[in-house]
Design an enzyme around this catalytic site. Structure first.
Site, PDB file in Angstrom:
ATOM      1  N   LYS A  93     -33.026 -25.675  -2.300  1.00 14.86           N
ATOM      2  CA  LYS A  93     -32.650 -26.645  -1.261  1.00 14.86           C
ATOM      3  C   LYS A  93     -31.556 -26.069  -0.371  1.00 14.86           C
ATOM      4  CE  LYS A  93     -34.103 -30.523  -4.108  1.00 14.86           C
ATOM      5  NZ  LYS A  93     -33.759 -31.583  -5.064  1.00 14.86           N
ATOM      6  N   GLN A 134     -28.466 -34.198  -7.627  1.00 18.63           N
ATOM      7  CA  GLN A 134     -29.646 -33.691  -8.330  1.00 18.63           C
ATOM      8  C   GLN A 134     -29.857 -34.432  -9.652  1.00 18.63           C
ATOM      9  OE1 GLN A 134     -31.823 -31.342  -7.108  1.00 18.63           O
ATOM     10  NE2 GLN A 134     -33.067 -31.730  -8.916  1.00 18.63           N
ATOM     11  N   ASP A 156     -32.243 -38.621  -0.042  1.00 15.74           N
ATOM     12  CA  ASP A 156     -33.286 -38.614  -1.078  1.00 15.74           C
ATOM     13  C   ASP A 156     -34.078 -39.934  -1.043  1.00 15.74           C
ATOM     14  OD1 ASP A 156     -33.902 -36.414  -2.607  1.00 15.74           O
ATOM     15  OD2 ASP A 156     -32.253 -36.700  -4.027  1.00 15.74           O
TER      16      ASP A 156
END
Ligand code: NAD
Length: 292
Positions: A51, A95, A118
Site C-alpha cells: 500500500k 491494518q 477503508d
C-alpha cells in the site's frame, strides 16, 4: 480479467490527478495516507508495504506508523485522534486484524468518517446499505475494486443473478450491497448456507470471498459465467522458495474452461483493492479543496 494491468491503468490515472491537484492548488493539496500497523504479522506487513509503495508511485504522501504488539487500546486510539487532526493526512488506514487485546470496533469507529478511506466506519457502511439517501463517503476497497474491474471489462450486472460467497463486513456484505444498487439479483451464501453449489449453478456472476482454497469447482459453474475470485489463501508448496503459494477460492484452471471472464489469484482482485485505496485517498483530499 487482468487485475494487475487494470490496477496499473488506475494508478496511472491517479498519478495524473495528483499531479494536477498539486499543480492547481500547491503542495498542501498533495493527498496523504496514514497507514497504521500494530504487531508483527508477516501478511499484514506485506500488505502495508504494498500500500505504501503504491502511494509513493502515484505521488500520494504515505505516513507509516508501526506500533508494537503490546500497544494499548488507549495508545492506539490516541494515534487515530492525532491523525484525525492532521491537515496533511486525508486518509487513515488501520491494518486489520489487530492484536486480540484490542477492540477493533472502537478503533475503527474513532476514525473521522471523512478520512475513513477503508470505508469500514459504521456510518459509511450504513449509508452503503440504504438507497435513495446520502451515499457513503467511501466504499470499502475490495468490493469497489471488484465492481471497477467488471466495469472496465464491460460486465453489466443489471438484472443478472449474482451469487456472493461470503458475508463478511469488509468484503461479502458491502459487495452485495454495491451490486444490489446496480440492480443485480443478489444471493449471499455463507457458512450455514445449504447447498451453495446449487445456488452457484444459477449464477450469471459468481464472487467467491470465503477464504477456502479452490472452494468453487468448475462443475458448479454455468457456461460463460463471470467469476471474480477474492480469496487469497496460502497453501504449502515445497517447490517454492518461501514454501507456499497463493491460491484463490476458485479452482482457476477448471473454472477458466467454462467462464467467460475470470480473475486470477494473484493478479486479480488484490491489486484492484490497493488501487481503490488510492482513489479513495484522492477523493478524501479533494473534498477539502475548492473546485478547480
Ligand atoms: P472472513 O473469514 O471474514 O469471511 C469468510 C466468509 O465466508 C464468511 O462470511 C463465512 O460465512 C463464509 N464461508 C465460510 N465457509 C463457507 C462455506 N463453506 N460456504 C459458503 N460460505 C462460507 O473472510 P474475508 O475477510 O471476507 O475474506 C475472504 C477471503 O478474501 C479470504 O481468502 C481473504 O484472504 C480474501 N481477501 C482478499 C482481499 C483482496 O484484496 N483480494 C481483501 C480482503 C480479503
Amino acid at each position: 480479467m487482468d487485475g494487475k494491468a487494470t490496477a496499473a491503468a488506475v494508478r496511472g490515472e491517479v498519478a495524473a490527478e495528483v499531479a494536477r491537484l498539486v499543480d492547481a492548488h500547491g503542495e498542501t493539496a498533495r493527498p496523504g495516507l496514514a497507514v497504521v500497523i500494530v504487531g508483527e504479522r508477516k501478511d499484514s506487513q506485506t500488505y502495508v508495504r504494498a500500500k505504501r509503495r503504491a502511494c509513493e508511485e502515484v505521488g500520494i504522501s504515505s505516513f507509516g506508523f508501526e506500533l508494537p504488539e503490546e500497544t494499548t487500546q488507549e495508545a492506539l486510539q490516541d494515534v487515530v485522534r492525532e491523525l484525525n487532526a492532521r491537515q496533511d493526512v486525508h486518509g487513515i488506514l488501520v491494518q486489520l486484524p489487530l492484536p486480540e487485546h484490542i477492540d477493533d470496533e472502537k478503533v475503527l469507529d474513532g476514525i473521522e468518517i471523512g478520512k475513513d478511506v477503508d470505508g469500514f466506519h459504521p456510518l459509511n457502511i450504513g449509508r452503503l446499505c440504504m438507497s435513495g439517501r446520502t451515499p457513503p463517503l467511501f466504499v470499502p476497497c475490495t468490493p469497489k475494486g471488484c465492481v471497477e474491474l467488471m466495469d472496465r471489462y464491460g460486465v453489466d450486472v443489471e438484472g443478472k443473478n449474482v451469487v456472493v460467497i461470503g458475508r463478511s463486513n469488509i468484503v461479502g456484505l458491502p459487495l452485495a450491497m454495491l451490486l444490489l444498487h446496480r440492480n443485480a439479483t443478489v444471493t449471499i451464501c455463507h457458512s450455514r448456507t445449504r447447498d451453495t453449489s446449487a445456488k452457484v449453478k444459477e449464477a450469471d456472476i459468481v464472487v467467491a470471498a470465503c477464504g477456502i482454497p479452490k472452494f468453487v469447482d468448475k462443475s458448479w459453474l454455468k457456461k460463460d459465467a463471470v467469476v471474480v475470485d477474492v480469496g487469497i489463501n496460502a497453501v504449502d508448496d515445497p517447490s517454492k522458495k518461501r514454501g507456499y503459494r497463493l491460491v484463490g477460492d476458485v479452482d482457476y484452471e477448471g473454472a477458466a474452461e467454462v467462464a467467460s471472464f475470470i480473475t486470477p489469484v494473484p493478479g486479480g482482485v488484490g491489486p484492484m483493492t490497493i488501487a481503490m485505496l488510492l482513489t479513495n485517498t484522492v477523493e478524501a483530499c479533494k473534498r477539502h479543496l475548492p473546485a478547480k
